[in-house]
Structure formats: structure tokens, C-alpha cells
Design a protein around this motif. Structure first.
Motif, PDB file in Angstrom:
ATOM      1  N   TRP A 237       9.112  -0.383   8.629  1.00 26.04           N
ATOM      2  CA  TRP A 237      10.324  -1.198   8.492  1.00 26.04           C
ATOM      3  C   TRP A 237      10.809  -1.113   7.056  1.00 26.04           C
ATOM      4  O   TRP A 237      10.210  -1.685   6.146  1.00 26.04           O
ATOM      5  CB  TRP A 237      10.012  -2.634   8.883  1.00 26.04           C
ATOM      6  CG  TRP A 237      11.206  -3.542   8.965  1.00 26.04           C
ATOM      7  CD1 TRP A 237      12.490  -3.265   8.619  1.00 26.04           C
ATOM      8  CD2 TRP A 237      11.203  -4.890   9.431  1.00 26.04           C
ATOM      9  NE1 TRP A 237      13.296  -4.355   8.842  1.00 26.04           N
ATOM     10  CE2 TRP A 237      12.537  -5.368   9.342  1.00 26.04           C
ATOM     11  CE3 TRP A 237      10.220  -5.748   9.921  1.00 26.04           C
ATOM     12  CZ2 TRP A 237      12.890  -6.658   9.711  1.00 26.04           C
ATOM     13  CZ3 TRP A 237      10.565  -7.042  10.289  1.00 26.04           C
ATOM     14  CH2 TRP A 237      11.890  -7.486  10.196  1.00 26.04           C
TER      15      TRP A 237
ATOM     16  N   ILE B  96      12.536   1.531  11.271  1.00 27.45           N
ATOM     17  CA  ILE B  96      13.528   0.465  11.376  1.00 27.45           C
ATOM     18  C   ILE B  96      14.275   0.411  10.050  1.00 27.45           C
ATOM     19  O   ILE B  96      13.677   0.152   8.996  1.00 27.45           O
ATOM     20  CB  ILE B  96      12.852  -0.893  11.655  1.00 27.45           C
ATOM     21  CG1 ILE B  96      11.992  -0.820  12.930  1.00 27.45           C
ATOM     22  CG2 ILE B  96      13.902  -1.992  11.791  1.00 27.45           C
ATOM     23  CD1 ILE B  96      11.148  -2.059  13.170  1.00 27.45           C
TER      24      ILE B  96
ATOM     25  N   LYS C 257       5.598  -3.066   6.870  1.00 22.07           N
ATOM     26  CA  LYS C 257       6.808  -3.711   6.372  1.00 22.07           C
ATOM     27  C   LYS C 257       6.987  -3.463   4.879  1.00 22.07           C
ATOM     28  O   LYS C 257       6.039  -3.573   4.101  1.00 22.07           O
ATOM     29  CB  LYS C 257       6.717  -5.222   6.638  1.00 22.07           C
ATOM     30  CG  LYS C 257       7.913  -6.034   6.203  1.00 22.07           C
ATOM     31  CD  LYS C 257       7.675  -7.514   6.441  1.00 22.07           C
ATOM     32  CE  LYS C 257       6.670  -8.116   5.509  1.00 22.07           C
ATOM     33  NZ  LYS C 257       7.079  -8.052   4.073  1.00 22.07           N
TER      34      LYS C 257
END
Length: 455
Positions: free
Chosen positions: A14, A39, A76
Motif C-alpha cells: 500500500w 494499492i 503499508k
């Protein structure tokens, strides 16, 4: 978490900033057959396709809990808040979240790491530690939030004695182990990411739980109180350890180094040096033997960086300043000189009351407010009937032009915004380069941080 735990799982990365790109590169090396989703924004996806083509699955919509539930593990990027509702819901559903920093620590359980955090000064302190350790003959890696993701050094064949790793408040829970953890200071910042000051401080001090030895700023009672239970704690800034007194760097009652010899302006940088020396002692090394080498230290760009003189004015780039407290320290370092200071940027709602009190007691020549937060800052300063010239402009270019007109020959034009840059710029470095160009200097000449990587 280790890369082996990602094998055969549904994995998403992400964010496609530097950390995200480093993660994808490491995954390609470690798990070449692994299918990964990215993402990111539409623009980032276009960039990624240039390098990865169809090897990735691209998700360009805003992630929601249901979308995140389709993955086992999400790596992330640090700028994405861990407290987003979608992340909390996904975690409750069993999705595991990790980071590039956590993956590096998982792969390097025996590394001797000095982890450095703090609201201000963590980059300079990290660079000072690395510089002084190298002068003691140690092989040192300097990486992390300072500008080089750890995963870019994941598979280095070189033996490294010490890893000096700068950690933002977004990253302090990632390490599994630290030989030394250093907390330089804690002021109010990043409340949009953490949600509250209390949570911000707690996240910063997550580093303490992972540190065999904890180095703390003894001038901050809150830090001392909240870490009183730590089994191995060393303090700088107080008379018992490394501290400043009468323009000198001292250790206990011993005067060892004149602050004027430090190639970094301001007492706050003297404290950064005290922090670095304390960390070196915490490793069991001779900090006194390392101290003379600080004369050769090259200051980092965008941190009270004197660009030079143009038309009789000295221009100072302190674009890294993203809190009012940092701007106060910048003004203190230039006290006694006529200064026009440029403040303002992205508005996170920080309290400018302490700045207002400081400039009332120590008025600069002019305060020029700009950007999204400039209106609010100017209104607060105007209400106190200031004893300095107060101006308001929209853009950085307009603010620099006003400063040129207001500042007499021999004066200083200081960019120290006390606010993030992303109302008008990509990041603080982008803002600093723009200021450098507007001042009449080559922005490429200030870009590099000396000492990054392994040396």
C-alpha cells in the motif's frame, strides 16, 4: 515479520513512495514468483507500470475495509495512518499489517541498531552518530526515515558493525530489537496521523520498549516521567551527563568542546550533539575520543542551511521546520541579527501561542505569513499588536519577494515555516529547493545528505 511469512499469501503493498518501491524490489528478489497487488493512486500506478508492467495487480481506488479483507498481509507505507477506520476493521477481521522497516528487522535479528526518534533533530542526531562512529573506525550504515529505506540495504554483502536508523513516529513500533533507542524530544506534531497528542507521545515512546539502553532528553520532564521504569536509561542535557553550559559542551563537570566550533548553528544542535555522544557511550565506546571529529561534520540540507548571500542579504533554508517550536529554535540561532522569517504552510491546527509569545519578547524584523495556515497565524500575531512588521502572502515566491523588500543589507531572510509543505509542495525538500532557487542559488547543489548508506 519475515519475507518467508509472505510466501504463498495474498499480499498487497500500500503506497508507491520510496518505501513502497523498496518493498516491491525486495519482494521481487526474495519471492520472485509471488503475485503482489499494489494499492496506489492512478498517477503512481502509471509510474509503477513503467517498471513492473503486468507483474503487479493495480488497485487505484481508495481502500475500504472490504477491499483490505481480501488480503492476508498488507505492507503499508509509513505515511498511511495505522488508525484509519478501514485498517482497524481489517485488522479485526484478521488481516495482518506490516511495513518495510518491520520486514528489515525481521530479516536482521542480530543487527546492532541505534534507533533515533524525536519531533525535531532526529535526522541531524542520526547523521552525527554515524559520522562519529565512523571516525572511531566502525563500519556503519545510516538509513531509515532520513532518506534511505532499510530494505534498499537488505541484501548487502558488507559486514556492518552498527546500524543507525532514524525512525519517525509512524515507524517506532516496527523494530523488534534496538541496542540503543534515543528519543531526542517530543513536541506536538502529526496529530492528523495519530489522532491526539497523547497517542503521538505514546507511539514515539514505543521505541523505549524495544531498546536495551534508552537515551533521553533530560530537559523534558514528560519523557523522564513516562520512562522512569526503564531498566537502562541514560540522560543528556542535564549536568550529570553530556550537556551545554556557558557556550560549551560538557560531560559532568568537565568542559570539553566549544559550541562555536560545531558546524551547526544553535543550542538545539548542541543538544543534538550531546544526544549523539550519549548514544555512543551507551554502546560502550569512547565518546570523548570521537568528539573532535564533529568539526568535519557536514550539515544536512534544509536544516538551518545557510545558502549564501545575494544583494547583501543572507538566505537560510530551514524548510524541514514543520512545528512552531522548530521556528522558535531557528530564530534563537539568529538572535541579534535583523531577520525576516517566512512561516506557514499546510494547516494541521497546531497551536502558535508559544511562537507568538516568543516573537513578542524577541521581535524579529518581520514575520511573513504564507500558505494555508498563514491567515490563522497572521490573525493570531496581529491580535497581540506586534512590535515587528507583519505581512501576509499566498505563495512562497510572493513571500520571498516581500522579504527582499523589507530586509536591509546585512539582514537574513529565513525560511522556517513551522508547518508541513503539502499545501503547495510535494514535501519539505521540494519547498526548500524552490526557496533556494527563488533566493538565486542552484537547488541541485543542496540536495544530498552526506553519509547515507554503508561506510
Amino acid at each position: 515479520m519475515r519475507f518467508a511469512e509472505l510466501a504463498g499469501r495474498k499480499v498487497a503493498v500500500w503506497g508507491y513512495g520510496r518505501e513502497g518501491r523498496a518493498t516491491l524490489a525486495a519482494l521481487r528478489r526474495r519471492l520472485p514468483g509471488q503475485r503482489v497487488s499494489l494499492i496506489c493512486s492512478e498517477a503512481e500506478a502509471e509510474q509503477a507500470r513503467t517498471f513492473h508492467g503486468d507483474a503487479l495487480d493495480y488497485i487505484t481506488q481508495e481502500p475500504y475495509a472490504g477491499l483490505l479483507w481480501s488480503f492476508d498481509i498488507v505492507v503499508k507505507s509509513p505515511g498511511i495512518s495505522a488508525y484509519l477506520p478501514a485498517i482497524r476493521e481489517a485488522e479485526a477481521a484478521g488481516v495482518r499489517f506490516t511495513s518495510s522497516t518491520a520486514l528489515w528487522f525481521g530479516e536482521n535479528p542480530d543487527a546492532r541498531v541505534i534507533g533515533v526518534t524525536g519531533t525535531k533533530g532526529k535526522s541531524t542526531t542520526s547523521a552525527l552518530i554515524a559520522h562519529l562512529l565512523r571516525r572511531l573506525g566502525r563500519r556503519v550504515a545510516l538509513a531509515g526515515n532520513i532518506g534511505l529505506p532499510l530494505l534498499e540495504l537488505l541484501d548487502t554483502p558488507e559486514k556492518v558493525d552498527f546500524w543507525v536508523v532514524e525512525l519517525s513516529s509512524f515507524q517506532t513500533s516496527a523494530p523488534t530489537h534496538l541496542a540503543v533507542g534515543l528519543v531526542n524530544n517530543v513536541y506536538e506534531e502529526h496529530l492528523d496521523w495519530h489522532g491526539s497528542r497523547e497517542r503521538y507521545v505514546a507511539d514515539k515512546l514505543a521505541l523505549a520498549d524495544r531498546a536495551a539502553v534508552l537515551v533521553l532528553n533530560g530537559l523534558q520532564p514528560e519523557l523522564l516521567a513516562r520512562t522512569a521504569a526503564h531498566a537502562a536509561r541514560r540522560v543528556f542535557g542535564s549536568e550529570a551527563g553530556w550537556h551545554l553550559a556557558g557556550g560549551q559542551v560538557c560531560c559532568g563537570g568537565e568542559v570539553l568542546f566549544a559550541l562555536a566550533q560545531l558546524p551547526l548553528p544553535g543550542e538545539h544542535n548542541g543538544l543534538n550533539l550531546c544526544a549523539a555522544l550519549t548514544a555512543i557511550e551507551a554502546l560502550g565506546l569512547d565518546a570523548r575520543a570521537a568528539l573532535p571529529a564533529v568539526r568535519d561534520f557536514v550539515p544536512l540540507p534544509h536544516r538551518l542551511q545557510t545558502l549564501g548571500e545575494r544583494a547583501g542579504l543572507t538566505f537560510v533554508n530551514d524548510s524541514i521546520s514543520t512545528t512552531p517550536q522548530a521556528t522558535i529554535e531557528a530564530l534563537r540561532s539568529l538572535e541579534g541579527r535583523p531577520v525576516s522569517v517566512l512561516v506557514g504552510g499546510f494547516d494541521r491546527g497546531l497551536d502558535w501561542g508559544e511562537f507568538q509569545r516568543h516573537v513578542q519578547l524577541h521581535p524579529p524584523l518581520a514575520v511573513i505569513c504564507l500558505g494555508a495556515s498563514g491567515v490563522r497565524i497572521a490573525q493570531q500575531l496581529a491580535a497581540a499588536q506586534p512590535a515587528f512588521r507583519l505581512e501576509q502572502r499566498i505563495s512562497l515566491a510572493e513571500a520571498v519577494a516581500a522579504a527582499r523588500q523589507l530586509t536591509p543589507a546585512g539582514g537574513v531572510v529565513l525560511l522556517s515555516p513551522g508547518a508541513p509543505s503539502f499545501d503547495q509542495f510535494h514535501d519539505y525538500a521540494d519547498r526548500g529547493r524552490a526557496f533556494t532557487q527563488l533566493a538565486g542559488f542552484d537547488p541541485q547543489s543542496i540536495a544530498a545528505i552526506e553519509g547515507l548508506g554503508i561506510a
